[in-house]
Design a protein around this motif. Structure first.
Motif, PDB file in Angstrom:
ATOM      1  N   GLY A 207       1.208  -1.534   0.243  1.00 54.27           N
ATOM      2  CA  GLY A 207      -0.021  -0.511  -0.436  1.00 54.27           C
ATOM      3  C   GLY A 207       0.639   1.593   0.146  1.00 54.27           C
ATOM      4  O   GLY A 207       0.454   2.079  -0.050  1.00 54.27           O
ATOM      5  N   ILE A 208       1.892   1.116   0.698  1.00 54.07           N
ATOM      6  CA  ILE A 208       2.831   2.217   0.842  1.00 54.07           C
ATOM      7  C   ILE A 208       3.213   3.116  -0.642  1.00 54.07           C
ATOM      8  O   ILE A 208       3.411   3.815  -0.805  1.00 54.07           O
ATOM      9  N   VAL A 209       3.850   1.530  -1.021  1.00 54.81           N
ATOM     10  CA  VAL A 209       4.617   1.922  -2.762  1.00 54.81           C
ATOM     11  C   VAL A 209       3.311   1.928  -3.468  1.00 54.81           C
ATOM     12  O   VAL A 209       3.988   3.375  -3.805  1.00 54.81           O
ATOM     13  N   SER A 210       2.476   1.610  -3.543  1.00 53.39           N
ATOM     14  CA  SER A 210       1.319   2.287  -4.516  1.00 53.39           C
ATOM     15  C   SER A 210       0.571   3.358  -4.666  1.00 53.39           C
ATOM     16  O   SER A 210       0.392   4.701  -5.321  1.00 53.39           O
ATOM     17  N   SER A 211       0.761   4.282  -2.704  1.00 52.16           N
ATOM     18  CA  SER A 211      -0.021   5.494  -2.137  1.00 52.16           C
ATOM     19  C   SER A 211      -0.215   6.740  -2.941  1.00 52.16           C
ATOM     20  O   SER A 211      -1.254   6.994  -3.030  1.00 52.16           O
ATOM     21  N   TYR A 212       1.065   6.977  -2.930  1.00 54.19           N
ATOM     22  CA  TYR A 212       1.196   8.289  -3.344  1.00 54.19           C
ATOM     23  C   TYR A 212       0.683   8.305  -5.124  1.00 54.19           C
ATOM     24  O   TYR A 212      -0.062   9.689  -4.979  1.00 54.19           O
ATOM     25  N   PHE A 213       1.132   8.129  -5.523  1.00 54.38           N
ATOM     26  CA  PHE A 213       0.984   7.520  -6.857  1.00 54.38           C
ATOM     27  C   PHE A 213      -0.241   7.275  -7.427  1.00 54.38           C
ATOM     28  O   PHE A 213      -0.432   7.629  -8.511  1.00 54.38           O
ATOM     29  N   SER A 214      -1.404   6.866  -5.999  1.00 49.69           N
ATOM     30  CA  SER A 214      -2.360   6.640  -6.236  1.00 49.69           C
ATOM     31  C   SER A 214      -3.612   7.800  -7.647  1.00 49.69           C
ATOM     32  O   SER A 214      -4.311   7.823  -8.007  1.00 49.69           O
ATOM     33  N   GLY A 215      -2.464   8.803  -6.413  1.00 47.95           N
ATOM     34  CA  GLY A 215      -3.448   9.763  -6.653  1.00 47.95           C
ATOM     35  C   GLY A 215      -2.835  11.470  -8.289  1.00 47.95           C
ATOM     36  O   GLY A 215      -3.511  11.135  -8.574  1.00 47.95           O
ATOM     37  N   SER A 216      -1.903  11.392  -7.618  1.00 52.35           N
ATOM     38  CA  SER A 216      -0.890  11.855  -8.820  1.00 52.35           C
ATOM     39  C   SER A 216      -1.662  11.146 -10.501  1.00 52.35           C
ATOM     40  O   SER A 216      -1.611  11.864 -11.446  1.00 52.35           O
ATOM     41  N   GLY A 314     -12.905  19.909  -1.496  1.00 51.89           N
ATOM     42  CA  GLY A 314     -12.008  20.447  -2.629  1.00 51.89           C
ATOM     43  C   GLY A 314     -11.109  19.856  -2.245  1.00 51.89           C
ATOM     44  O   GLY A 314     -10.478  20.142  -3.471  1.00 51.89           O
ATOM     45  N   PHE A 315     -11.076  18.357  -2.043  1.00 57.42           N
ATOM     46  CA  PHE A 315      -9.736  17.554  -2.004  1.00 57.42           C
ATOM     47  C   PHE A 315      -9.441  16.304  -3.400  1.00 57.42           C
ATOM     48  O   PHE A 315      -9.988  16.101  -4.035  1.00 57.42           O
ATOM     49  N   THR A 316      -8.627  17.544  -3.660  1.00 57.05           N
ATOM     50  CA  THR A 316      -7.757  16.239  -5.353  1.00 57.05           C
ATOM     51  C   THR A 316      -7.346  15.169  -4.727  1.00 57.05           C
ATOM     52  O   THR A 316      -6.941  14.848  -3.889  1.00 57.05           O
ATOM     53  N   PRO A 317      -7.365  14.150  -5.905  1.00 58.87           N
ATOM     54  CA  PRO A 317      -6.770  13.006  -6.203  1.00 58.87           C
ATOM     55  C   PRO A 317      -5.443  12.801  -5.461  1.00 58.87           C
ATOM     56  O   PRO A 317      -4.903  12.060  -4.912  1.00 58.87           O
ATOM     57  N   GLU A 318      -4.667  13.905  -5.468  1.00 59.81           N
ATOM     58  CA  GLU A 318      -3.046  14.111  -5.291  1.00 59.81           C
ATOM     59  C   GLU A 318      -2.964  14.348  -4.181  1.00 59.81           C
ATOM     60  O   GLU A 318      -2.627  13.367  -3.396  1.00 59.81           O
ATOM     61  N   PHE A 319      -4.201  15.080  -3.294  1.00 59.27           N
ATOM     62  CA  PHE A 319      -3.963  15.070  -2.071  1.00 59.27           C
ATOM     63  C   PHE A 319      -4.761  13.774  -1.228  1.00 59.27           C
ATOM     64  O   PHE A 319      -3.770  13.453  -0.122  1.00 59.27           O
ATOM     65  N   LEU A 320      -5.502  12.812  -1.883  1.00 58.98           N
ATOM     66  CA  LEU A 320      -6.068  12.024  -1.078  1.00 58.98           C
ATOM     67  C   LEU A 320      -4.311  10.404  -1.583  1.00 58.98           C
ATOM     68  O   LEU A 320      -5.359  10.036  -0.588  1.00 58.98           O
TER      69      LEU A 320
END
Length: 520
Positions: A207-216, A314-320
């Protein structure tokens, strides 16, 4: 999952080292290590060295590495989780209640896991009961996400594809369950906790590996691109199947072995169902299972909160995605908290402490909904991050005992199927909780742009989690010999043999988060 042998042996597999050890313990250990080598002497020495490596106190044998990698895939599939949520909300224009129903529908494969256990144990594919099904599960997962990336354009198509992806993860989970339950059988709560820590630590790391990129990636390339990338990940499950040490089933013709019309298969299946029922109806299994189901069946407001944070705040996918990164780290911290401090604490105390604390902290989401957090000088973004971090640590720490208890309830001879049954019941409770939450969301009038009663919904859902606590007495005071008690009760009930007969594996190596949300 510490203290276990780096190898696991099944009663239907020959133990070659035992024939030539002549009572010498060192010689026996050497021959056990030699059994794990595959083709070359250099590979054998490498594996012998690796067998001494440990993670969470568990030896990293090839089987354990395969189990950990399957759980890693379950965690890394979270890459598509935000993409699915935004796809349902923005592309298909579903409201919170509909989203919750689709999510619940996609979790249905997790409710019939015992069926997968019967299939895997009774119907070898190409001579193997484990490897072949891991390969097939990975291919089905890749197919489901490929369809999401290309052809799907309706809520029904999306539900079916997510259902197929969920099925692939659930089936592979049953296979590794059978590999881990054997290791937990007869071990202490501490050892079982170490095994679970390896599994869920691997999932959290994925989950850590994929988490940030899931939004960006959603922000930069869109949901279809993310679905396409996700389609490659289940292939890892297919690849690690070669690490599973399994003896080929002999006496079968080449190709798939499907003896569905065989009378011996039908007789064996009937015996298995009877054995399973006899185990489940024992008080030491039935009563804790009732508690776990009720504990999981309390309503949830997750879908409503997602719509509020994206449409209102207004939370964006990148922030989430960043929030997901924090929660993935928090999930790993929850595993560490349990493994380091709680695995020797009685189960009743863990459930009581984590449930009460989680309920109190869960209601702080009301501050975010009503804007009170901003009055204290805390921005919505930082409050969401902090709230998610603390709740995830508590949630993971409280879910670990469920897995440990389920593993300890499994008597010898029915580890895989009984564990799958217990986890299916637990997953059924979670699905029921999600559907109840969807109904309450509809009753409270919470939609994709109306959140007047969201605070009341959050309070009700959180307070309801306290309802199962008066039933804590259903849990065993000391689970160290729970499995042996079940085995004794089965014998006293007139069963001549508590083991499955015929094609079902009797003693093969696991465990199962939340199972079904790992792939969504």
């Amino acid at each position: 999952m510490s203290g276990v042998l780096p190898l696991s042996f099944r009663e239907d597999e020959p133990f070659i080292g035992a024939r030539s050890s002549a009572g010498n313990g060192d010689s026996l250990a050497i021959e056990m290590e030699q059994e794990t080598s595959t083709s070359t002497s250099s590979g054998g020495s490498s594996r012998k060295k690796n067998s001494r490596l440990k993670c969470f106190g568990v030896d990293l044998s090839p089987d354990n590495v395969a189990v950990a990698m399957v759980y890693f895939v379950q965690g890394v599939l979270g890459l598509a989780r935000l993409a699915v949520s935004f796809y349902l909300k923005d592309d298909l224009h579903l409201d919170p209640a509909e989203t919750a129903v689709v999510t619940g529908f996609s979790a249905l494969p997790w409710l019939v896991k015992p069926l997968y256990g019967f299939i895997s144990d009774s119907i070898p594919l190409f001579g193997y009961r484990r490897r072949s099904y891991l390969v097939l599960s990975g291919l089905l997962g890749a197919l489901s996400w490929s369809l999401m990336a290309t052809f799907v354009d309706s809520k029904y198509g999306a539900a079916c594809c997510i259902l197929l992806g969920s099925f692939s993860v659930a089936f592979s989970d049953v296979v590794v369950d059978s590999m881990v339950v054997e290791r937990a059988r007869g071990e202490s709560q501490s050892v079982s906790g170490s095994l679970q820590s390896l599994c869920w630590g691997s999932s959290a790391f994925g989950g850590i590996v994929s988490s940030y990129f899931s939004g960006s990636l959603v922000d930069a390339y869109g949901v279809r691109f993310v679905f396409g990338v996700t389609a490659l990940l289940p292939l890892i499950t297919s690849a690690v199947a070669v690490l599973v040490k399994e003896q080929r089933v002999i006496g079968q013709a080449r190709g798939p072995n499907v003896p569905l019309g065989n009378s011996s298969f039908l007789k064996s299946s009937k015996e298995n169902i009877i054995q399973l029922w006899n185990a489940v109806r024992q008080p030491n299994v039935f009563l804790p299972t009732v508690f776990i189901f009720l504990w999981q069946a309390t309503p949830q407001s997750d879908s409503a909160m997602f719509f509020f944070t994206t449409n209102k705040l207004g939370f964006t996918p990148e922030f989430l995605g960043r929030v997901k990164l924090v929660t993935s780290v928090a999930s790993l911290a929850g595993v560490g908290l349990y493994n380091g401090f709680l695995k020797n604490v009685p189960l009743r105390k863990i459930f009581l402490a984590t449930t009460v604390t989680g309920t109190v902290l869960g209601m702080t989401q009301v501050f975010l909904v009503t804007g009170l957090s901003r009055q204290f000088g805390i921005s919505d973004e930082w409050f969401a991050i902090g709230d998610s971090l603390i709740l995830t640590v508590l949630s993971q720490a409280s879910f670990m005992p469920v897995l440990v208890l389920a593993a300890k309830l499994c008597p010898e001879g029915m580890e895989a199927t009984l564990f799958a049954t217990l986890m299916s019941i637990s997953n059924g409770g979670n699905v029921l909780g999600g559907l109840i939450g969807a109904g309450l969301t509809q009753i409270f009038g919470v939609t994709k742009d109306k959140f007047d009663n969201l605070a009341a919904l959050i309070i009700l859902c959180n307070l309801s989690s306290l309802l199962p606590l008066p039933l804590l007495h259903l849990l065993p005071r000391d689970d160290s010999d729970t499995a042996s008690k079940v085995y004794t009760e089965l014998e006293e009930s007139g069963e001549e043999n508590c083991k499955y007969h015929g094609t079902v594996t009797t003693t093969s190596p696991k465990l199962s988060s939340i199972e079904m949300t790992n792939d969504l």
